[in-house]
Motif scaffolding. Sequence first.
Motif, mmCIF file in Angstrom:
data_model
loop_
_atom_site.group_PDB
_atom_site.id
_atom_site.type_symbol
_atom_site.label_atom_id
_atom_site.label_comp_id
_atom_site.label_asym_id
_atom_site.label_seq_id
_atom_site.Cartn_x
_atom_site.Cartn_y
_atom_site.Cartn_z
ATOM 1 N N ARG A 158 6.590 31.093 29.639
ATOM 2 C CA ARG A 158 5.841 31.220 30.898
ATOM 3 C C ARG A 158 5.678 32.693 31.255
ATOM 4 N N ALA A 159 6.743 33.458 31.126
ATOM 5 C CA ALA A 159 6.675 34.882 31.453
ATOM 6 C C ALA A 159 5.692 35.604 30.533
ATOM 7 N N ALA A 160 5.710 35.263 29.248
ATOM 8 C CA ALA A 160 4.782 35.889 28.300
ATOM 9 C C ALA A 160 3.340 35.534 28.643
ATOM 10 N N THR A 161 3.114 34.285 29.044
ATOM 11 C CA THR A 161 1.772 33.848 29.430
ATOM 12 C C THR A 161 1.289 34.620 30.649
ATOM 13 N N TRP A 162 2.140 34.747 31.634
ATOM 14 C CA TRP A 162 1.750 35.465 32.846
ATOM 15 C C TRP A 162 1.452 36.933 32.553
ATOM 16 N N GLU A 163 2.211 37.534 31.647
ATOM 17 C CA GLU A 163 1.958 38.934 31.285
ATOM 18 C C GLU A 163 0.572 39.084 30.661
ATOM 19 N N VAL A 164 0.233 38.171 29.765
ATOM 20 C CA VAL A 164 -1.085 38.219 29.130
ATOM 21 C C VAL A 164 -2.182 37.970 30.160
ATOM 22 N N LEU A 165 -1.985 37.002 31.033
ATOM 23 C CA LEU A 165 -2.987 36.714 32.054
ATOM 24 C C LEU A 165 -3.174 37.897 33.003
ATOM 25 N N ASP A 166 -2.088 38.535 33.384
ATOM 26 C CA ASP A 166 -2.190 39.718 34.248
ATOM 27 C C ASP A 166 -2.986 40.825 33.561
ATOM 28 N N ALA A 167 -2.672 41.072 32.300
ATOM 29 C CA ALA A 167 -3.356 42.136 31.558
ATOM 30 C C ALA A 167 -4.823 41.788 31.356
ATOM 31 N N ALA A 168 -5.109 40.514 31.072
ATOM 32 C CA ALA A 168 -6.489 40.092 30.872
ATOM 33 C C ALA A 168 -7.291 40.257 32.160
ATOM 34 N N TYR A 169 -6.707 39.843 33.278
ATOM 35 C CA TYR A 169 -7.416 39.959 34.551
ATOM 36 C C TYR A 169 -7.676 41.422 34.890
ATOM 37 N N ALA A 170 -6.682 42.271 34.664
ATOM 38 C CA ALA A 170 -6.841 43.700 34.944
ATOM 39 C C ALA A 170 -7.933 44.314 34.075
ATOM 40 N N ALA A 171 -8.131 43.741 32.869
ATOM 41 C CA ALA A 171 -9.148 44.253 31.952
ATOM 42 C C ALA A 171 -10.527 43.668 32.225
ATOM 43 N N GLY A 172 -10.624 42.772 33.192
ATOM 44 C CA GLY A 172 -11.919 42.211 33.555
ATOM 45 C C GLY A 172 -12.224 40.837 32.999
ATOM 46 N N VAL A 173 -11.280 40.240 32.286
ATOM 47 C CA VAL A 173 -11.484 38.888 31.762
ATOM 48 C C VAL A 173 -11.456 37.903 32.929
ATOM 49 N N ARG A 174 -12.444 37.017 32.970
ATOM 50 C CA ARG A 174 -12.534 36.080 34.080
ATOM 51 C C ARG A 174 -12.706 34.628 33.609
ATOM 52 N N TRP A 175 -12.272 34.338 32.399
ATOM 53 C CA TRP A 175 -12.377 32.980 31.861
ATOM 54 C C TRP A 175 -11.083 32.680 31.108
#
Length: 314
Positions: free
Chosen positions: A40-57
């Motif tokens: 779960r923590a690894a998933t949240w880290e990736v999601l945070d980084a993706a959102y910060a990079a502009g990923v919206r899907w």
Amino acid sequence: MTVADKPEIAVGLAALGRPAYINLGREGALPGNRDVASMRAATWEVLDAAYAAGVRWVDVARSYGRSEEFLSGWLAERGHTDLTVSSKWGYAYVGGWRLDAEVHEEKEHSLARFEQQWAESTALLDSRISLYQVHSLTIDSPLFTDGALLDRLAALAATGVRVGFSTSGPAQAETVRRAFELERSGQRVFTAVQSTWNVLEPSVGEVLAEARAAGNLVVLKETLANGRLVAEPPEPVAELAAARGVTPDAVALAAALAQPFADAVLAGPASVAQLESNLGAATVPLEDAELARLLALREAPADYWAHRSRLEWN
């Protein structure tokens, strides 16, 4: 969700929502302890980084272990409301959170399975799901002749949720054509498709172009060939990566982004480092000659899918 002029990169959680998957190169990227809390923590880290990079899907599925649960918790904690969320039904995760499970997922395209999994998906993600897809539709699926199931999918589409399907196997093109012909009460059941497309297996491209021209949403998945294009990149991929100063995955994803029929291209990183490497694809515009060289790597579909079927869960 609208049809885009330029493909966007979406993040899929197939490699993070469960401890085992068939992608090559994920072992060293995941936490040393693959318990639920660590994943779960690894998933949240990736999601945070993706959102910060502009990923919206973000793309998930019932069979991706706890992917919907992880995404639901992250959305509730972060409060983001501007993401497209797609999920899939048809496979059930039965791996019991074990790396050595004899069976990790079971497929069933039935009305009962849809009702069960739609209830499970909406219990976690509620109205956040804008695209709900049949998982790995193949030409021999009983869905094609199940009137009650097709009626139910059409009813879901009538509520505003886009209904689609993903495809796999050497007959992807035939499956896509047949699925888009399905109608109930004069309305098409499906308006979106998510197909495997990569430089080793681009055979469905012509049919996806037809689908896109007809106004359907087109998403490309397994663009890295389950890690094959990264773990042991073919010479053209490696050479282009070296010339552009990026990693092989960025080149492979760039080839997918170059397809004019794609609305979104899925990346499935197992870590923030892999995500950042994947996102390098946006900086790699490919010339026609370079793309042609990459597409010359194509394998016979039967050979490609036979190889995929031999990949081990890790």
